[in-house]
Design a protein around this motif. Structure first.
Motif, PDB file in Angstrom:
ATOM      1  N   SER A 110      37.945 -12.858 -20.170  1.00 40.53           N
ATOM      2  CA  SER A 110      37.393 -13.399 -21.099  1.00 40.53           C
ATOM      3  C   SER A 110      35.662 -13.646 -20.677  1.00 40.53           C
ATOM      4  CB  SER A 110      37.814 -13.905 -22.524  1.00 40.53           C
ATOM      5  OG  SER A 110      37.800 -15.547 -21.350  1.00 40.53           O
ATOM      6  N   CYS A 111      36.038 -13.400 -19.710  1.00 37.57           N
ATOM      7  CA  CYS A 111      34.363 -14.441 -19.340  1.00 37.57           C
ATOM      8  C   CYS A 111      33.296 -12.610 -18.938  1.00 37.57           C
ATOM      9  CB  CYS A 111      34.322 -15.523 -17.936  1.00 37.57           C
ATOM     10  SG  CYS A 111      34.406 -16.773 -18.318  1.00 37.57           S
ATOM     11  N   ASP A 112      31.982 -13.055 -19.326  1.00 38.85           N
ATOM     12  CA  ASP A 112      30.726 -11.890 -19.377  1.00 38.85           C
ATOM     13  C   ASP A 112      30.488 -12.407 -17.382  1.00 38.85           C
ATOM     14  OD1 ASP A 112      30.405 -10.835 -21.114  1.00 38.85           O
ATOM     15  OD2 ASP A 112      30.927 -12.723 -22.510  1.00 38.85           O
ATOM     16  N   LEU A 113      30.336 -13.697 -17.100  1.00 40.88           N
ATOM     17  CA  LEU A 113      29.623 -14.466 -15.768  1.00 40.88           C
ATOM     18  C   LEU A 113      30.556 -15.669 -15.513  1.00 40.88           C
ATOM     19  CD1 LEU A 113      28.067 -13.925 -13.900  1.00 40.88           C
ATOM     20  CD2 LEU A 113      25.960 -15.956 -15.159  1.00 40.88           C
ATOM     21  N   ILE A 114      31.140 -15.403 -14.572  1.00 43.35           N
ATOM     22  CA  ILE A 114      31.414 -17.036 -13.916  1.00 43.35           C
ATOM     23  C   ILE A 114      31.211 -17.133 -12.501  1.00 43.35           C
ATOM     24  CG2 ILE A 114      33.881 -17.430 -12.164  1.00 43.35           C
ATOM     25  CD1 ILE A 114      35.541 -15.494 -13.894  1.00 43.35           C
ATOM     26  N   LEU A 115      30.641 -18.469 -12.577  1.00 44.84           N
ATOM     27  CA  LEU A 115      29.278 -18.674 -12.047  1.00 44.84           C
ATOM     28  C   LEU A 115      30.450 -20.224 -10.739  1.00 44.84           C
ATOM     29  CD1 LEU A 115      26.279 -19.213 -13.665  1.00 44.84           C
ATOM     30  CD2 LEU A 115      26.994 -17.797 -11.733  1.00 44.84           C
ATOM     31  N   ILE A 116      30.792 -19.723  -9.469  1.00 41.01           N
ATOM     32  CA  ILE A 116      31.672 -20.781  -8.423  1.00 41.01           C
ATOM     33  C   ILE A 116      30.792 -21.530  -7.965  1.00 41.01           C
ATOM     34  CG2 ILE A 116      33.444 -20.671  -6.639  1.00 41.01           C
ATOM     35  CD1 ILE A 116      34.646 -19.183  -8.530  1.00 41.01           C
ATOM     36  N   ALA A 117      30.596 -23.219  -8.531  1.00 45.86           N
ATOM     37  CA  ALA A 117      29.063 -23.756  -8.036  1.00 45.86           C
ATOM     38  C   ALA A 117      30.016 -25.269  -6.735  1.00 45.86           C
ATOM     39  CB  ALA A 117      28.475 -24.787  -8.468  1.00 45.86           C
ATOM     40  N   VAL A 118      31.021 -24.460  -6.147  1.00 48.21           N
ATOM     41  CA  VAL A 118      31.282 -25.973  -5.117  1.00 48.21           C
ATOM     42  C   VAL A 118      31.177 -25.702  -4.032  1.00 48.21           C
ATOM     43  CG1 VAL A 118      33.941 -26.275  -6.779  1.00 48.21           C
ATOM     44  CG2 VAL A 118      33.825 -24.496  -5.036  1.00 48.21           C
ATOM     45  N   TYR A 119      31.854 -26.445  -3.291  1.00 51.04           N
ATOM     46  CA  TYR A 119      31.420 -26.054  -1.957  1.00 51.04           C
ATOM     47  C   TYR A 119      32.299 -25.354  -1.288  1.00 51.04           C
ATOM     48  CZ  TYR A 119      30.911 -31.466  -0.894  1.00 51.04           C
ATOM     49  OH  TYR A 119      29.938 -32.831  -0.914  1.00 51.04           O
ATOM     50  N   HIS A 133      42.772 -17.865  -7.266  1.00 55.11           N
ATOM     51  CA  HIS A 133      42.651 -17.398  -9.040  1.00 55.11           C
ATOM     52  C   HIS A 133      42.521 -15.691  -9.358  1.00 55.11           C
ATOM     53  CE1 HIS A 133      43.761 -21.060 -10.070  1.00 55.11           C
ATOM     54  NE2 HIS A 133      42.826 -21.496  -9.656  1.00 55.11           N
ATOM     55  N   GLY A 134      42.194 -15.352  -8.119  1.00 54.27           N
ATOM     56  CA  GLY A 134      41.404 -13.575  -7.989  1.00 54.27           C
ATOM     57  C   GLY A 134      42.090 -12.303  -8.807  1.00 54.27           C
ATOM     58  N   ALA A 135      43.057 -12.912  -8.895  1.00 53.71           N
ATOM     59  CA  ALA A 135      44.537 -11.811  -9.389  1.00 53.71           C
ATOM     60  C   ALA A 135      44.695 -12.012 -10.842  1.00 53.71           C
ATOM     61  CB  ALA A 135      45.581 -12.240  -9.197  1.00 53.71           C
ATOM     62  N   HIS A 136      43.548 -13.069 -11.479  1.00 54.73           N
ATOM     63  CA  HIS A 136      44.044 -13.455 -12.897  1.00 54.73           C
ATOM     64  C   HIS A 136      42.138 -12.787 -13.356  1.00 54.73           C
ATOM     65  CE1 HIS A 136      47.161 -15.026 -12.974  1.00 54.73           C
ATOM     66  NE2 HIS A 136      47.045 -15.424 -11.585  1.00 54.73           N
ATOM     67  N   ILE A 137      41.382 -12.431 -12.333  1.00 57.01           N
ATOM     68  CA  ILE A 137      39.280 -12.413 -13.390  1.00 57.01           C
ATOM     69  C   ILE A 137      39.504 -11.150 -13.736  1.00 57.01           C
ATOM     70  CG2 ILE A 137      37.289 -11.713 -12.183  1.00 57.01           C
ATOM     71  CD1 ILE A 137      38.157 -14.134 -10.169  1.00 57.01           C
ATOM     72  N   GLY A 138      40.326  -9.535 -13.254  1.00 61.66           N
ATOM     73  CA  GLY A 138      40.098  -8.412 -13.575  1.00 61.66           C
ATOM     74  C   GLY A 138      38.948  -8.173 -14.135  1.00 61.66           C
ATOM     75  N   PRO A 139      38.372  -6.694 -14.618  1.00 66.01           N
ATOM     76  CA  PRO A 139      37.240  -6.440 -14.130  1.00 66.01           C
ATOM     77  C   PRO A 139      36.265  -6.756 -14.762  1.00 66.01           C
ATOM     78  CG  PRO A 139      38.665  -4.918 -15.641  1.00 66.01           C
ATOM     79  CD  PRO A 139      39.126  -6.357 -15.821  1.00 66.01           C
ATOM     80  N   LYS A 140      36.028  -7.207 -16.370  1.00 71.10           N
ATOM     81  CA  LYS A 140      34.907  -7.484 -16.930  1.00 71.10           C
ATOM     82  C   LYS A 140      33.671  -8.288 -16.309  1.00 71.10           C
ATOM     83  CE  LYS A 140      34.056  -9.798 -21.853  1.00 71.10           C
ATOM     84  NZ  LYS A 140      34.484 -10.009 -22.444  1.00 71.10           N
ATOM     85  N   PRO A 141      33.784  -9.774 -15.685  1.00 76.74           N
ATOM     86  CA  PRO A 141      33.376 -10.942 -15.128  1.00 76.74           C
ATOM     87  C   PRO A 141      32.909 -10.456 -14.088  1.00 76.74           C
ATOM     88  CG  PRO A 141      35.734 -11.584 -15.938  1.00 76.74           C
ATOM     89  CD  PRO A 141      35.854 -10.237 -14.973  1.00 76.74           C
ATOM     90  N   VAL A 142      31.385 -10.830 -13.942  1.00 76.33           N
ATOM     91  CA  VAL A 142      30.717 -10.512 -12.759  1.00 76.33           C
ATOM     92  C   VAL A 142      30.360 -11.792 -11.889  1.00 76.33           C
ATOM     93  CG1 VAL A 142      28.429 -10.922 -11.728  1.00 76.33           C
ATOM     94  CG2 VAL A 142      29.252  -9.441 -13.493  1.00 76.33           C
ATOM     95  N   VAL A 143      31.556 -11.706 -10.903  1.00 74.97           N
ATOM     96  CA  VAL A 143      31.412 -13.825 -10.518  1.00 74.97           C
ATOM     97  C   VAL A 143      30.332 -13.727  -9.168  1.00 74.97           C
ATOM     98  CG1 VAL A 143      32.793 -15.175  -8.829  1.00 74.97           C
ATOM     99  CG2 VAL A 143      34.040 -12.826 -10.625  1.00 74.97           C
ATOM    100  N   ILE A 144      30.023 -14.850  -9.660  1.00 72.04           N
ATOM    101  CA  ILE A 144      29.073 -15.531  -8.486  1.00 72.04           C
ATOM    102  C   ILE A 144      29.014 -16.514  -7.815  1.00 72.04           C
ATOM    103  CG2 ILE A 144      26.103 -15.260  -8.270  1.00 72.04           C
ATOM    104  CD1 ILE A 144      25.540 -13.483 -10.190  1.00 72.04           C
ATOM    105  N   ASP A 145      28.891 -16.895  -6.562  1.00 71.19           N
ATOM    106  CA  ASP A 145      29.003 -18.223  -6.340  1.00 71.19           C
ATOM    107  C   ASP A 145      27.883 -18.718  -5.599  1.00 71.19           C
ATOM    108  OD1 ASP A 145      28.919 -16.392  -3.570  1.00 71.19           O
ATOM    109  OD2 ASP A 145      28.492 -18.921  -2.614  1.00 71.19           O
ATOM    110  N   CYS A 146      27.947 -19.816  -5.664  1.00 71.07           N
ATOM    111  CA  CYS A 146      26.781 -21.124  -5.413  1.00 71.07           C
ATOM    112  C   CYS A 146      26.169 -21.519  -4.552  1.00 71.07           C
ATOM    113  CB  CYS A 146      26.474 -21.424  -6.917  1.00 71.07           C
ATOM    114  SG  CYS A 146      26.011 -20.205  -8.706  1.00 71.07           S
ATOM    115  N   CYS A 147      26.737 -21.267  -3.725  1.00 72.36           N
ATOM    116  CA  CYS A 147      27.177 -21.698  -1.862  1.00 72.36           C
ATOM    117  C   CYS A 147      25.492 -21.977  -1.567  1.00 72.36           C
ATOM    118  CB  CYS A 147      28.383 -21.580  -1.001  1.00 72.36           C
ATOM    119  SG  CYS A 147      29.997 -22.222  -2.397  1.00 72.36           S
ATOM    120  N   GLY A 148      25.554 -22.542  -0.645  1.00 69.23           N
ATOM    121  CA  GLY A 148      24.023 -22.793   0.128  1.00 69.23           C
ATOM    122  C   GLY A 148      24.310 -22.093   1.435  1.00 69.23           C
ATOM    123  N   THR A 149      25.553 -21.541   2.379  1.00 68.43           N
ATOM    124  CA  THR A 149      25.166 -20.074   2.927  1.00 68.43           C
ATOM    125  C   THR A 149      26.535 -19.368   2.418  1.00 68.43           C
ATOM    126  OG1 THR A 149      28.013 -21.337   4.477  1.00 68.43           O
ATOM    127  CG2 THR A 149      25.542 -22.026   4.912  1.00 68.43           C
TER     128      THR A 149
END
Lengths: 277, 277
Positions: free
Chosen positions: B56-65, B76-92
């Protein structure tokens, strides 16, 4: 009071502006006549610091390169007399103090070494500001550490500059500390910016890049002179830093995650010990 | 919009606070239940980011190592579906993007790599602020650099964070740049503070010491992981820096004043070229 300033660069110019703004009379000398003329036109300087006017000053600040500071006092020391307190503002203290303490004795003037811990990467009178020394540390190197009268007089004389803190120390200790807190920082920063990657940093950099490379922009002739005068302490610091950097290199070469964590944690703890939370 | 945030540390927590303040709905997940509870109590988080609410999210931010970010999307990838944009916030970015681009394809969600260039030496939700990213650069690593529609959508979705600049790049280029602008700065700073002289710096230090040692205070586990993931680029930068430092050492050993002036002037010019006046 009347303040005499030798050298109207960034430091001397900032003292001139600070004392002028505080309502004091400022006499100055600069080898560049156009800089002197500009300082007079701008109102920060009231007149020429000449052999005749030297002895009328309450405070004389020598803000030129170390070797030039010694030359100035060797040449003009006989005209200073008993009234002024003379303080040099050079970035190394052993060379200057070792030469000037005997000159002060010989000619009968009062002298102590000084190092105002302030500056910018720009040089020259036009970048000088009256607030340059506000809250900055001022290091003082007196010939006699027990001369409390002199030290309180110096603090009064320097009050218009607005220093945040005075450190009374020896030339030796000053030079050792400054090798670490300032000179090494300038070497590292100047070397850091030489990476071929630097040209493309925009959009990929934030505070750590900015902080690390800020003082790369320096006056090469002045710093080279200061570095060679303080070579023993500066090279010891550089050796220590490089030996420490090699430990991180080794841990990375061996993919040693626990070792790398330990090295980083040691640095973190040290920073916490030294600068608190 | 609804924003999902994985990891309520300094970065995830700051995103939560920024989106909350901008009036958006924030769902979050943290492996530490007490951190999650505190974030809900503080009002920054509206509810749990669960397998049910992910899509149901519009944006998912992954802020872990980095490794945890990949694990999360694998699980959890199988549950995300087509709506959200997923962005990780990792330093590499190579490790994370190389793993997550295929996961996005496999599970049919939209993913791009990200690196918000902001932080403090303190870690954790309690140091998170809604203004953490104001005017900071945000690096984006899309699978397809020509997908203008996605990139403008991402800029809109990230608007509440207040970034000052977006850099669109490849994982490779990001990692090369970050080795220089950030990782090397952290290694040098962490090594710099290890000098035995550091303990006595007070009264003898000003801006250059402060800047040089600021990021010595870091989270050892996180940075050690990031360093080893980016070992090739980081070690190359460290080698370059040490080779450059050795040139200053050599000039000093030989009392080579003109050589030292030249080395310092090269660094000064480079800084001027790169960062202008």
């Amino acid at each position: 009071m009347t303040v005499g300033i030798v050298g109207l660069g960034l430091i001397g110019g900032s003292f001139a502006k600070a004392y002028h703004e505080a309502g004091h009379r400022v006499l100055a000398f600069d080898t560049d006549q156009s800089v002197f003329d500009f300082a007079v036109l701008s109102g920060a300087v009231d007149g020429l610091l000449s052999e005749e006017s030297l002895s009328s000053c309450d405070l004389i600040l020598i803000a030129v390169y170390p070797s030039a500071a010694v030359d100035y006092l060797r040449q003009h020391g006989a005209h200073i007399g008993p009234k002024p307190v003379v303080i040099d503002c050079c970035g190394t203290k052993r060379l200057v103090c070792d030469a000037c303490f005997p000159l002060a004795k010989e000619y009968g003037f009062t002298y102590l070494g000084g190092h105002p811990m302030a500056g910018t990467h720009n040089s020259g009178f036009k970048y000088a500001t009256p607030t340059m020394f506000h809250n900055a540390p001022m290091v003082l190197v007196p010939a006699d550490h027990n001369d409390i009268d002199l030290l309180s007089r110096v603090k009064e004389l320097l009050a218009p500059a607005g220093f945040g803190r005075f450190s009374i120390t020896t030339a030796e200790q000053h030079d050792e500390m400054i090798a670490f807190t300032s000179q090494l920082a300038h070497v590292v920063s100047n070397a850091y910016i030489k990476s071929p990657t630097a040209g493309l940093h925009k959009g990929f950099s934030a505070g750590s890049y900015k902080d690390m490379t800020r003082v790369a922009w320096l006056a090469p002739e002045m710093w080279a002179e200061l570095f060679l005068e303080n070579k023993d302490f500066l090279m010891a610091e550089l050796d220590t830093l490089m030996a420490n950097l090699r430990q991180y290199q080794d841990a990375m070469v061996h993919n040693d995650l626990p070792g790398l964590v330990r090295l980083l944690d040691e640095g973190r703890k040290r920073k916490e010990e030294v600068d608190g939370r």
